[in-house]
Design an enzyme around this catalytic site. Sequence first.
Site, PDB file in Angstrom:
ATOM      1  N   HIS A  26      26.633  49.830  79.527  1.00 33.86           N
ATOM      2  CA  HIS A  26      27.971  49.430  79.057  1.00 33.86           C
ATOM      3  C   HIS A  26      28.469  50.285  77.877  1.00 33.86           C
ATOM      4  O   HIS A  26      29.619  50.181  77.501  1.00 33.86           O
ATOM      5  CB  HIS A  26      28.078  47.924  78.768  1.00 33.86           C
ATOM      6  CG  HIS A  26      27.176  47.429  77.677  1.00 33.86           C
ATOM      7  ND1 HIS A  26      27.058  46.096  77.382  1.00 33.86           N
ATOM      8  CD2 HIS A  26      26.356  48.079  76.839  1.00 33.86           C
ATOM      9  CE1 HIS A  26      26.188  45.949  76.392  1.00 33.86           C
ATOM     10  NE2 HIS A  26      25.754  47.138  76.057  1.00 33.86           N
TER      11      HIS A  26
HETATM   12  C1  LIG Z   1      16.507  17.476  70.162  1.00 33.85           C
HETATM   13  C2  LIG Z   1      17.816  17.439  69.441  1.00 33.85           C
HETATM   14  C3  LIG Z   1      17.847  16.983  68.054  1.00 33.85           C
HETATM   15  C4  LIG Z   1      18.967  17.814  69.994  1.00 33.85           C
HETATM   16  C5  LIG Z   1      19.110  18.210  71.341  1.00 33.85           C
HETATM   17  C6  LIG Z   1      20.347  19.077  71.428  1.00 33.85           C
HETATM   18  C7  LIG Z   1      19.972  20.401  71.922  1.00 33.85           C
HETATM   19  C8  LIG Z   1      19.496  20.553  73.317  1.00 33.85           C
HETATM   20  C9  LIG Z   1      20.110  21.436  71.110  1.00 33.85           C
HETATM   21  C10 LIG Z   1      19.799  22.836  71.513  1.00 33.85           C
HETATM   22  C11 LIG Z   1      19.069  23.537  70.421  1.00 33.85           C
HETATM   23  C12 LIG Z   1      18.841  24.932  70.851  1.00 33.85           C
HETATM   24  C13 LIG Z   1      17.651  25.251  71.646  1.00 33.85           C
HETATM   25  C14 LIG Z   1      19.752  25.873  70.495  1.00 33.85           C
HETATM   26  C15 LIG Z   1      19.676  27.203  70.923  1.00 33.85           C
HETATM   27  C16 LIG Z   1      20.593  28.054  70.476  1.00 33.85           C
HETATM   28  C17 LIG Z   1      20.641  29.424  70.829  1.00 33.85           C
HETATM   29  C18 LIG Z   1      19.692  29.982  71.785  1.00 33.85           C
HETATM   30  C19 LIG Z   1      21.616  30.155  70.241  1.00 33.85           C
HETATM   31  C20 LIG Z   1      21.839  31.530  70.534  1.00 33.85           C
HETATM   32  C21 LIG Z   1      22.853  32.183  69.921  1.00 33.85           C
HETATM   33  C22 LIG Z   1      23.133  33.528  70.268  1.00 33.85           C
HETATM   34  C23 LIG Z   1      24.164  34.240  69.724  1.00 33.85           C
HETATM   35  C24 LIG Z   1      25.091  33.662  68.735  1.00 33.85           C
HETATM   36  C25 LIG Z   1      24.330  35.585  70.185  1.00 33.85           C
HETATM   37  C26 LIG Z   1      25.315  36.435  69.812  1.00 33.85           C
HETATM   38  C27 LIG Z   1      25.322  37.747  70.354  1.00 33.85           C
HETATM   39  C28 LIG Z   1      26.187  38.744  70.010  1.00 33.85           C
HETATM   40  C29 LIG Z   1      27.279  38.533  69.032  1.00 33.85           C
HETATM   41  C30 LIG Z   1      25.963  40.025  70.632  1.00 33.85           C
HETATM   42  C31 LIG Z   1      26.440  41.194  70.169  1.00 33.85           C
HETATM   43  C32 LIG Z   1      26.005  42.387  70.831  1.00 33.85           C
HETATM   44  C33 LIG Z   1      26.309  43.638  70.425  1.00 33.85           C
HETATM   45  C34 LIG Z   1      27.171  43.907  69.268  1.00 33.85           C
HETATM   46  C35 LIG Z   1      25.748  44.721  71.198  1.00 33.85           C
HETATM   47  C36 LIG Z   1      25.962  45.993  70.975  1.00 33.85           C
HETATM   48  C37 LIG Z   1      25.339  46.986  71.899  1.00 33.85           C
HETATM   49  C38 LIG Z   1      26.318  48.013  72.422  1.00 33.85           C
HETATM   50  C39 LIG Z   1      26.647  49.027  71.346  1.00 33.85           C
HETATM   51  C40 LIG Z   1      27.587  47.407  72.995  1.00 33.85           C
HETATM   52  O1  LIG Z   1      25.603  48.674  73.437  1.00 33.85           O
END
Ligand SMILES: CC(C)=CCC/C(C)=C/CC/C(C)=C/C=C/C(C)=C/C=C/C=C(C)/C=C/C=C(C)/C=C/C=C(C)/C=C/CC(C)(C)O
Length: 377
Positions: A285
């Site tokens: 990409h």
């Molecule tokens: C048991 C209790 C108390 C509650 C139950 C409720 C429950 C099931 C809660 C879930 C808890 C849980 C497991 C949460 C998990 C959360 C996760 C996995 C969150 C993940 C977040 C990921 C994020 C924010 C990712 C963001 C990614 C971004 C912004 C990617 C950017 C990529 C870029 C800039 C890549 C660049 C590469 C290029 C240059 C384009 O090649």
Amino acid sequence: MAQILDRLVGDWLDRLRARRDRLIADPAFQRWSLANPLARIVARRRARAALDLTAGFVYSQVLFTCARLRLFDILIDGPLPLPELADQLGLPAEAARRLLDAAVSLDLAERRSGGRYGLGQLGAAFAGNRAALSLVEHQPLLYADLADPLALLRGEKRAVLADYWPYSDLEKPKALAAEQVGPYSALMAASQPMVAQEALDAYDISRHKRLMDVGGGEGVFLCAAAARAPDLQVTLVDLPAVADRARARFEAAGVLPRAQVCGGDFLRDPLPKGADVVTLIRIVHDQDDDRALALLRNVRAALEPGATLLIIEAMSGVKGAEPLDAYYGFYTLAMGRGEPRRVEEIEALLRQSGFGGFRLLRNALPTLTSILVAKAV
Ligand SMILES: CC(C)=CCC/C(C)=C/CC/C(C)=C/C=C/C(C)=C/C=C/C=C(C)/C=C/C=C(C)/C=C/C=C(C)/C=C/CC(C)(C)O
Ligand SMILES: C[S@@+](CC[C@H](N)C(=O)[O-])C[C@H]1O[C@@H](n2cnc3c(N)ncnc32)[C@H](O)[C@@H]1O
């Protein structure tokens, strides 16, 4: 016949959608739907979605501030009263209260008894996810460019992000120096564990003998693969200055004895032979179609028929990953090259490069990445 039927159904759907759109756009209909108890359920949901779209940039800035001030690390040990939190955040009490109230409204923090603040559920998820936090912390670069999105779209402005990813518009990227590749390589290394976990949970890499990661950065993915498959040999190809960083990481992780590290240009230099599986992670990409084709053909030339290629990156149109065209579309616009592609678009490039037998794996977080398996034919 099938084509005519398709066209008729298409026209009919278009007319229906045009009526729907005019209705939704009508202020009288919007007023009615808010007054009607049943319609109000949908109207409120759509109004909330409209607010989230409008305020999204501000939400991101609140998240960024929490991440930069290490709020989630501070609160993971338990809730704290405002004066103590303000002290640890290094903010005046009134500013800390404003930030925490904003964080509470976004589920990043929670109000607790006795005037204390603790983590919200989203805040807790970020507290345990260094990889996501590293991406959050680099967002200001993107926001600086997106301050004038029209200028970017019209090609009137050179973006800051293009300098952060200097390989994207160079004819001789091999000449990049250590200090030019350092910042983006560190960001990719910090955010790679999340992607590696998705890919290695979805695909059993231990069935292979030698894995070559092309554009493999500092080698975080290969270290994770090596940890899961004790007999796997690994090859990393990246620009010379990045390959040096990978060599150091392999040495520290004890992977060097089974690693081959090649500094080179994956668009112009032949790739090492001998791998029975190749990964391209967050690589395709970054490239326009011409360069993506050159890269895929180069990969194909290094493989025996039947070898496996895994494309691992966020792909458009995959269920559950719908907003990707917005994020990666504008991200790659600011980078100055590349675009997010649909699975079918990647398959078309692969077909032209000598690959077939495509299989899109199921993985837990398609917002983060998809995994497309292809075979050298
Ligand atoms: C048991 C209790 C108390 C509650 C139950 C409720 C429950 C099931 C809660 C879930 C808890 C849980 C497991 C949460 C998990 C959360 C996760 C996995 C969150 C993940 C977040 C990921 C994020 C924010 C990712 C963001 C990614 C971004 C912004 C990617 C950017 C990529 C870029 C800039 C890549 C660049 C590469 C290029 C240059 C384009 O090649
Ligand atoms: C977006 S990063 C992805 C890194 C790694 N695969 C990951 O997911 O963490 C793109 C990588 O491709 C490398 N790269 C870009 N152009 C290259 C080229 N022409 N030859 C070799 N490597 C290149 C960069 O140095 C960088 O490490």
